[in-house]
Design a protein around this motif. Structure first.
Motif, PDB file in Angstrom:
ATOM      1  N   ALA A 294      -9.415 -25.275 -11.416  1.00  0.00           N
ATOM      2  CA  ALA A 294     -10.225 -25.090 -10.214  1.00  0.00           C
ATOM      3  C   ALA A 294     -10.482 -23.635  -9.857  1.00  0.00           C
ATOM      4  CB  ALA A 294      -9.560 -25.787  -9.024  1.00  0.00           C
ATOM      5  N   ASP A 295      -9.584 -22.732 -10.190  1.00  0.00           N
ATOM      6  CA  ASP A 295      -9.756 -21.325  -9.835  1.00  0.00           C
ATOM      7  C   ASP A 295     -10.549 -20.606 -10.922  1.00  0.00           C
ATOM      8  OD1 ASP A 295      -8.166 -22.066  -7.768  1.00  0.00           O
ATOM      9  OD2 ASP A 295      -6.581 -20.602  -8.129  1.00  0.00           O
ATOM     10  N   ALA A 296     -11.328 -19.621 -10.515  1.00  0.00           N
ATOM     11  CA  ALA A 296     -12.223 -18.928 -11.441  1.00  0.00           C
ATOM     12  C   ALA A 296     -11.467 -18.363 -12.637  1.00  0.00           C
ATOM     13  CB  ALA A 296     -12.963 -17.809 -10.716  1.00  0.00           C
ATOM     14  N   HIS A 297     -12.024 -18.578 -13.807  1.00  0.00           N
ATOM     15  CA  HIS A 297     -11.493 -18.017 -15.041  1.00  0.00           C
ATOM     16  C   HIS A 297     -12.105 -16.639 -15.276  1.00  0.00           C
ATOM     17  CE1 HIS A 297     -10.491 -22.258 -16.880  1.00  0.00           C
ATOM     18  NE2 HIS A 297      -9.790 -21.961 -15.796  1.00  0.00           N
ATOM     19  N   GLY A 298     -11.631 -15.968 -16.330  1.00  0.00           N
ATOM     20  CA  GLY A 298     -12.145 -14.649 -16.669  1.00  0.00           C
ATOM     21  C   GLY A 298     -12.656 -14.574 -18.091  1.00  0.00           C
ATOM     22  N   ARG A 299     -13.466 -13.515 -18.349  1.00  0.00           N
ATOM     23  CA  ARG A 299     -13.994 -13.173 -19.672  1.00  0.00           C
ATOM     24  C   ARG A 299     -14.941 -14.270 -20.217  1.00  0.00           C
ATOM     25  NH1 ARG A 299     -11.692  -8.860 -17.629  1.00  0.00           N
ATOM     26  NH2 ARG A 299      -9.662  -8.258 -18.443  1.00  0.00           N
ATOM     27  N   THR A 365     -17.558 -26.197 -17.929  1.00  0.00           N
ATOM     28  CA  THR A 365     -16.233 -25.593 -17.833  1.00  0.00           C
ATOM     29  C   THR A 365     -16.075 -24.976 -16.445  1.00  0.00           C
ATOM     30  OG1 THR A 365     -17.040 -23.469 -18.686  1.00  0.00           O
ATOM     31  CG2 THR A 365     -16.211 -25.050 -20.312  1.00  0.00           C
ATOM     32  N   THR A 366     -14.854 -24.593 -16.128  1.00  0.00           N
ATOM     33  CA  THR A 366     -14.581 -23.897 -14.870  1.00  0.00           C
ATOM     34  C   THR A 366     -15.379 -22.597 -14.812  1.00  0.00           C
ATOM     35  OG1 THR A 366     -12.361 -24.843 -14.829  1.00  0.00           O
ATOM     36  CG2 THR A 366     -12.739 -22.908 -13.450  1.00  0.00           C
ATOM     37  N   MET A 367     -15.815 -22.228 -13.616  1.00  0.00           N
ATOM     38  CA  MET A 367     -16.626 -21.015 -13.448  1.00  0.00           C
ATOM     39  C   MET A 367     -15.832 -19.768 -13.841  1.00  0.00           C
ATOM     40  SD  MET A 367     -17.348 -23.592 -11.374  1.00  0.00           S
ATOM     41  CE  MET A 367     -16.399 -23.342  -9.872  1.00  0.00           C
ATOM     42  N   THR A 368     -16.551 -18.754 -14.287  1.00  0.00           N
ATOM     43  CA  THR A 368     -15.943 -17.448 -14.553  1.00  0.00           C
ATOM     44  C   THR A 368     -16.420 -16.455 -13.494  1.00  0.00           C
ATOM     45  OG1 THR A 368     -17.728 -16.803 -16.060  1.00  0.00           O
ATOM     46  CG2 THR A 368     -15.777 -17.832 -17.040  1.00  0.00           C
ATOM     47  N   ASP A 369     -15.598 -15.457 -13.256  1.00  0.00           N
ATOM     48  CA  ASP A 369     -15.925 -14.438 -12.260  1.00  0.00           C
ATOM     49  C   ASP A 369     -15.048 -13.222 -12.537  1.00  0.00           C
ATOM     50  OD1 ASP A 369     -16.715 -13.071  -9.816  1.00  0.00           O
ATOM     51  OD2 ASP A 369     -17.289 -15.021  -9.026  1.00  0.00           O
ATOM     52  N   ALA A 370     -14.889 -12.377 -11.540  1.00  0.00           N
ATOM     53  CA  ALA A 370     -14.144 -11.136 -11.704  1.00  0.00           C
ATOM     54  C   ALA A 370     -12.706 -11.407 -12.142  1.00  0.00           C
ATOM     55  CB  ALA A 370     -14.146 -10.358 -10.395  1.00  0.00           C
ATOM     56  N   TYR A 371     -12.275 -10.701 -13.156  1.00  0.00           N
ATOM     57  CA  TYR A 371     -10.888 -10.726 -13.618  1.00  0.00           C
ATOM     58  C   TYR A 371     -10.552  -9.313 -14.065  1.00  0.00           C
ATOM     59  CZ  TYR A 371      -6.713 -11.826 -16.332  1.00  0.00           C
ATOM     60  OH  TYR A 371      -5.430 -11.849 -16.834  1.00  0.00           O
ATOM     61  N   ARG A 372      -9.427  -8.839 -13.764  1.00  0.00           N
ATOM     62  CA  ARG A 372      -8.998  -7.444 -13.873  1.00  0.00           C
ATOM     63  C   ARG A 372      -9.840  -6.598 -14.832  1.00  0.00           C
ATOM     64  NH1 ARG A 372      -2.682  -5.474 -14.012  1.00  0.00           N
ATOM     65  NH2 ARG A 372      -3.037  -3.358 -13.281  1.00  0.00           N
ATOM     66  N   GLY A 373     -10.636  -5.735 -14.257  1.00  0.00           N
ATOM     67  CA  GLY A 373     -11.549  -4.882 -15.008  1.00  0.00           C
ATOM     68  C   GLY A 373     -12.992  -5.326 -14.898  1.00  0.00           C
ATOM     69  N   ALA A 374     -13.214  -6.639 -14.796  1.00  0.00           N
ATOM     70  CA  ALA A 374     -14.514  -7.226 -14.460  1.00  0.00           C
ATOM     71  C   ALA A 374     -15.677  -6.615 -15.225  1.00  0.00           C
ATOM     72  CB  ALA A 374     -14.765  -7.116 -12.954  1.00  0.00           C
ATOM     73  N   GLY A 375     -15.809  -6.962 -16.487  1.00  0.00           N
ATOM     74  CA  GLY A 375     -16.936  -6.506 -17.287  1.00  0.00           C
ATOM     75  C   GLY A 375     -16.682  -5.226 -18.050  1.00  0.00           C
ATOM     76  N   ARG A 376     -15.848  -4.358 -17.481  1.00  0.00           N
ATOM     77  CA  ARG A 376     -15.567  -3.101 -18.191  1.00  0.00           C
ATOM     78  C   ARG A 376     -14.618  -3.292 -19.371  1.00  0.00           C
ATOM     79  NH1 ARG A 376     -14.745  -3.401 -12.807  1.00  0.00           N
ATOM     80  NH2 ARG A 376     -13.443  -1.594 -12.428  1.00  0.00           N
TER      81      ARG A 376
END
Length: 766
Positions: A294-299, A365-376
């Motif tokens: 349920a919580d946003a995933h990363g990458r 799939t579960t939504m993706t969003d900001a995760y430590r570094g967020a795109g960088r």
């Protein structure tokens, strides 16, 4: 005075974290510690299917179950809007981005495992869970798509049929035609396809919220872990048609955020609506199994990197073709994340031409969003893996190809072709320092020793730059208390970084106080009317400077007030150890006595707001050394060295902690964290039984030093540091793994995560 840091406790001192005493003694206050009399407990009914049409056929048994107070479905929420995507980027064809937003509760179709169908509120969690089992729901299973790129194939199931495609958005930057022209005539072209694997955040503290309705005030209060209460307040008010005065948001201690607590989730407005209807407090606590789905995933990126080079190995042009899985809906900042890599996509290198093409895709799939570094981290990982591949193809040493192409100090400030403006940087200097500290030249001897133990070794490096503390501001206020203590009020939010300590250090210098006499208050929309929250490593570069300005403002006001009491000119006064003293004498007045003497304490309030016009650009070199057991595929990090440029350092201990944590987080992605969906969209790695997290025993001591060049865009020369470890470490670890496999088996590429199974299979197929 603070006994652990005499004589200095301000900016630059290695002050130990003042917040740790409450955390290690269990006296902190996390949201789950918030207890309310007569509170109800909520439970979310979630879809077991990745894609299905559904109909709730009967709620009667559930409504009549013991303890049940309320059951919400989509039909009960027609007055509210969906959770909005807040980043509607202009697309390459000029059309506006039309997002598929996150519904509070699904209406007729579920689009990922864990999608919310109903919200059950009862006297106890057990009552709510048992009632949820009594809700009769008919599901009609539909085909699902989980492939980040394959979802765009002809015939792939559509996540949103009315949208007509699984292409969520398409954006690009750079001169496509010019880049193609350079590639056509280049002496060398190197291409490398890469996967940046999907991650589950797994902060220590799962999400919790407590919602309350006040009849007396006719407004709602939400207590929840977050990365900024004002951002939550704004979006939730928009969803629920509330004025900001009708919703107070409070955050106390937070057990980790990493970007994924930076936006609202469904449970926030659902709990608030339930509290308003029932006029009782409503608690919702996320179980770890819920967090996974349920919580946003990363990458979750698939990228093809290309570099055009001349005969001497100098970079001429770069082409990036990136697919980014958004999940079933566009989350709050989802589309923005891959574009954050634009400004640093060319890294520390003097690359005059580049083209960066991004396609965001819908998947079940579960939504993706900001995760430590967020795109960088995604951008630098792809670049630094490509640079190593270029060195490999041209027969150059990894360090040499970086030396040849690095931007020189005399080129600063340097405008990148894709938008960044690097103000400072001495990139080859920290490269050489890190190579020496890691004993790069002595690697062969260590490799031979490993072979005698039937192990293989590899060594890899990355030279990175990142953009953070983006243009903007973070106002701060400092109040004098009747007892002479001062309180810093600021709209960022600590998630474990040490804000209580760091902000106190900024105030300590200007006010002549021990950090123990300074309190820091965050996380309450009633106490502060605005705030940008914590994200993008902005808190200290922006907020810290504002705190310093507010402290200096207060210091002048204190001197002016004390001048009357001491019958001296303000210019003859100094602030020292909680007192105002006439310089060169023993005549003084304590802050506590001054607070009693003034008619209005608000006259001593200090205000500050530093406005920064450009991002800061931390940079550095990381070297990783690994040892692999060919019989099992197990990879061990045996040495790790980092030399980073963070500008002026606020607190070396806090800084080291941030870097260590970032390195470990990136290495976890590289070697073990694996998010696996089956073809039906079922998450197979949905618990810690299947999803491997890094442990302390997985890592050696990290050799971390700084070689700092102060930022010229920041008023105190500070560059953000919270995400840099994650950005530098990923490619260093994977370059080391590839180096080991190439030396022994000729293997030139392996994707993250390099799990024992993946490494063993690569060796067997070599």
């Amino acid at each position: 005075m603070n006994a652990i840091v005499p004589p200095k406790f301000g900016v630059g001192a290695s002050v130990r974290r003042k917040e740790d005493a409450t955390l290690i003694t269990g006296t902190g206050c996390f949201t789950d510690d918030e207890r309310r009399e007569n509170a109800c407990h909520a439970y979310v009914v979630r879809s077991p299917y990745a894609h299905a049409n559904f109909k709730i056929t009967d709620l009667s048994a559930a409504n009549e179950a013991p303890g049940v107070q309320l059951i919400l479905t989509a039909e009960d929420l027609t007055d509210y809007s969906d959770l909005p995507c807040r980043t509607l980027l202009p697309q390459v064809d000029g059309t506006p981005l039309t997002p598929r937003n996150v519904p509070l509760l699904c209406r007729e179709t579920v689009r990922h495992v864990g999608d919310a169908v109903a919200f059950v509120v009862a006297d106890s969690l057990e009552d709510a869970q048992e009632a949820a089992e009594l809700i009769e729901i008919d599901y009609e299973s539909l085909d699902a798509t989980i492939d980040t790129v394959g979802c765009l194939d002809d015939g792939a199931p559509l996540v949103h049929p009315e949208h007509g495609s699984n292409l969520a958005f398409e954006v690009a930057k750079g001169d496509k035609e010019k880049v193609a022209e350079i590639f056509a005539s280049a002496d060398h072209v190197v291409e490398l396809p890469l996967i940046n694997n999907r991650l589950v955040c797994n902060y220590m503290e799962p999400r919790v919220c407590v919602a309350e309705w006040s009849d007396e005030e006719e407004r709602l209060t939400l207590v929840t872990g977050s990365q900024g209460v004002h951002g939550l307040q704004g979006i939730i008010c928009a969803v629920m048609n509330l004025d900001p005065e009708q919703l107070r948001v409070v955050t106390r201690d937070v057990g980790g955020g990493f970007g994924t607590k930076n936006f609202p989730y469904r449970e926030h407005p659902l709990s608030l609506e339930a509290a308003r209807r029932l006029k009782r407090p409503v608690r919702w606590v996320c179980e770890r199994s819920e967090h996974f789905v349920a919580d946003a995933h990363g990458r979750d990126n698939v990228v093809t990197m290309k570099m055009a080079l001349d005969k001497d190995g100098r970079f001429l042009a770069m082409d990036v073709d990136l697919y980014a899985a958004m999940g079933a809906y566009l989350n709050t900042f989802g589309p923005f994340i891959p574009t954050l890599g634009y400004s640093i996509a060319t890294g520390i290198y003097d690359i005059e031409h580049a083209y960066f093409h991004i396609r965001g895709t819908y998947t079940n799939t579960t939504m993706t969003d900001a995760y430590r570094g967020a795109g960088r981290p995604e951008a630098i990982y792809a670049l630094e893996r490509l640079v190593d591949r270029c060195a490999m193809e041209l027969g150059l040493e990894p360090a040499e190809i970086r030396r040849r192409n690095a931007i020189k100090p005399e080129q600063m400030p340097y405008q990148t072709v894709l938008g960044g403006m690097f103000d400072t940087g001495e990139f080859t200097s920290h490269l050489e320092q890190c190579l020496k500290a890691a004993d790069w030249d002595g690697f062969e001897a260590r490799n031979n020793a490993a072979k005698s133990n039937e192990r293989i070794r590899g060594i890899g490096l990355s030279t990175y730059i990142e953009a953070c503390a983006f243009a903007g501001s973070e106002p701060a206020k400092i109040e004098m208390n009747p007892n002479g203590r001062v309180t810093v009020l600021i709209g960022t939010q600590a998630n474990g970084q040490g804000h209580q300590t760091a902000y106190a250090q900024f105030a300590a210098d200007a006010l002549g106080l021990s950090i123990d006499d300074i309190d820091v208050h965050q996380g309450d929309t009633d106490r502060l009317k605005s705030g940008g929250g914590t994200g993008g490593s902005r808190s200290i570069p922006l907020g810290g400077v504002s705190v310093r300005q507010a402290s200096e403002d207060m210091a002048e006001k204190i001197k002016a007030a004390a001048a009357d009491e001491l019958e001296a000119a303000p210019g003859d006064l100094e602030l020292i150890e909680g007192s105002v003293r006439i310089v060169g004498t023993d005549r003084s007045i304590t802050f506590a006595d001054l607070a009693k003497a003034v008619d209005d304490l608000t006259a001593l309030t200090g205000n500050g707001e530093f406005k920064q016009a450009e991002a800061t650009y931390p940079n550095g070199t990381h070297v990783c050394e690994v040892e692999i057991d060919p019989a099992t595929g197990v990879t061990e990090i045996v040495n790790y060295t980092a030399v980073d440029d963070f500008g002026n350092t606020v607190n070396p201990i806090l800084l080291a902690g941030q870097v260590h944590g970032g390195i470990v987080q990136a290495a976890g992605q590289c070697l073990m964290e694996e998010t696996i969906y089956d073809e039906d969209g079922q998450l197979l790695t949905a618990s810690f039984m299947d999803y491997r997290m890094p442990r302390a025993a997985d890592f050696p001591d990290i050799d971390f030093t700084t070689r700092n060049v102060p930022s010229t865009t920041n008023a105190m020369g500070i560059k953000g540091a919270g995400e840099a470890g994650t950005i530098g470490a990923g490619p260093a670890v994977m370059n080391a793994v590839v180096d080991a496999l190439r030396r022994e088996y000729g293997i030139k590429h392996i994707d993250m995560p390099a799990t024992p199974k993946a490494v063993w299979n690569a060796i067997q197929g070599a």
